[in-house]
Write a protein that holds these residues in place. Structure first.
Motif, mmCIF file in Angstrom:
data_model
loop_
_atom_site.group_PDB
_atom_site.id
_atom_site.type_symbol
_atom_site.label_atom_id
_atom_site.label_comp_id
_atom_site.label_asym_id
_atom_site.label_seq_id
_atom_site.Cartn_x
_atom_site.Cartn_y
_atom_site.Cartn_z
ATOM 1 N N ASP A 46 -10.466 -0.617 2.161
ATOM 2 C CA ASP A 46 -10.081 0.563 2.943
ATOM 3 C C ASP A 46 -9.111 0.191 4.060
ATOM 4 O O ASP A 46 -8.705 -0.968 4.192
ATOM 5 N N LYS A 47 -8.736 1.160 4.875
ATOM 6 C CA LYS A 47 -7.738 0.926 5.926
ATOM 7 C C LYS A 47 -8.201 -0.077 6.975
ATOM 8 O O LYS A 47 -7.392 -0.675 7.664
ATOM 9 N N ASP A 48 -9.513 -0.299 7.075
ATOM 10 C CA ASP A 48 -10.070 -1.250 8.034
ATOM 11 C C ASP A 48 -10.330 -2.617 7.396
ATOM 12 O O ASP A 48 -11.064 -3.426 7.939
ATOM 13 N N ASP A 49 -9.758 -2.855 6.211
ATOM 14 C CA ASP A 49 -9.909 -4.101 5.451
ATOM 15 C C ASP A 49 -11.348 -4.395 5.053
ATOM 16 O O ASP A 49 -11.754 -5.539 4.946
ATOM 17 N N ARG A 50 -12.134 -3.345 4.802
ATOM 18 C CA ARG A 50 -13.508 -3.507 4.329
ATOM 19 C C ARG A 50 -13.558 -3.283 2.828
ATOM 20 O O ARG A 50 -12.944 -2.351 2.305
ATOM 21 N N SER B 145 -14.684 -1.870 -0.526
ATOM 22 C CA SER B 145 -15.182 -0.515 -0.752
ATOM 23 C C SER B 145 -15.483 -0.217 -2.210
ATOM 24 O O SER B 145 -15.547 0.935 -2.600
ATOM 25 N N LYS C 220 -5.263 -1.112 -1.806
ATOM 26 C CA LYS C 220 -5.427 -0.815 -0.372
ATOM 27 C C LYS C 220 -5.339 0.687 -0.184
ATOM 28 O O LYS C 220 -4.453 1.342 -0.721
ATOM 29 N N LYS D 207 -5.314 4.253 2.331
ATOM 30 C CA LYS D 207 -4.774 4.765 3.588
ATOM 31 C C LYS D 207 -5.886 5.219 4.529
ATOM 32 O O LYS D 207 -5.679 5.322 5.728
ATOM 33 N N SER D 208 -7.071 5.521 3.987
ATOM 34 C CA SER D 208 -8.188 6.069 4.759
ATOM 35 C C SER D 208 -9.350 5.098 4.824
ATOM 36 O O SER D 208 -9.387 4.111 4.090
ATOM 37 N N GLY D 209 -10.307 5.436 5.660
ATOM 38 C CA GLY D 209 -11.549 4.684 5.716
ATOM 39 C C GLY D 209 -12.434 5.054 4.532
ATOM 40 O O GLY D 209 -12.349 6.155 3.985
ATOM 41 N N GLU E 222 -15.616 5.710 4.366
ATOM 42 C CA GLU E 222 -16.571 6.789 4.606
ATOM 43 C C GLU E 222 -15.970 8.145 4.296
ATOM 44 O O GLU E 222 -16.631 9.025 3.746
ATOM 45 N N HIS F 197 -18.767 4.168 0.873
ATOM 46 C CA HIS F 197 -19.655 3.197 1.512
ATOM 47 C C HIS F 197 -21.131 3.558 1.442
ATOM 48 O O HIS F 197 -21.953 2.856 2.005
#
Length: 117
Positions: free
Chosen positions: A20-24, A26, A90, A92-94, A96, A101
């Motif tokens: 996701d956008k926060d590099d987590r 998913s 990758k 653009k959004s988180g 959640e 998640h």
């Protein structure tokens, strides 16, 4: 590679990790939803993530077993949410915001936070 570049679905998209956008982490791309029609170009509409995406690709008895073990949840990630495709997809959004998640959050509650975890 950008989302509008041509790509081979099986070799370059299916089973890629999703970040996701926060590099987590998913999930992974389990299937794709295609759009288009007669005389129209075929386009990827969404990425399908989760065991529910297997339903159309396996015999009913086998999906019954998958559903018993892993459930049948499935998240639909609109292809417009894809920022880049390379070694990972990758977003653009988180995660959640896209419903990615839920399972990871449930499992995280079971894992003790010691050592490397």
């Amino acid at each position: 590679m950008k989302p509008n570049d041509s790509l081979k679905l099986v070799g370059q998209l299916i089973d890629l990790p999703i970040i996701d956008k926060d590099d987590r982490w998913s999930g992974i791309v389990d299937d794709v939803e295609l759009g288009g029609g007669a005389g129209k170009p075929t386009r990827i509409e969404a990425l399908l993530v989760g065991p529910g995406a297997y339903k159309g690709r396996m015999p009913a008895w086998m999906f019954w077993l998958v559903r018993k073990v892993a459930g049948e949840r499935m998240a639909r990630v609109p292809f417009g949410e894809v920022a880049e495709i390379g070694a990972v997809v990758k977003l653009k959004s988180g995660a959640e915001a896209l419903g990615l998640h839920r399972t990871e959050d449930k499992v995280r509650a079971w894992i003790p936070r010691r050592g490397a975890l």
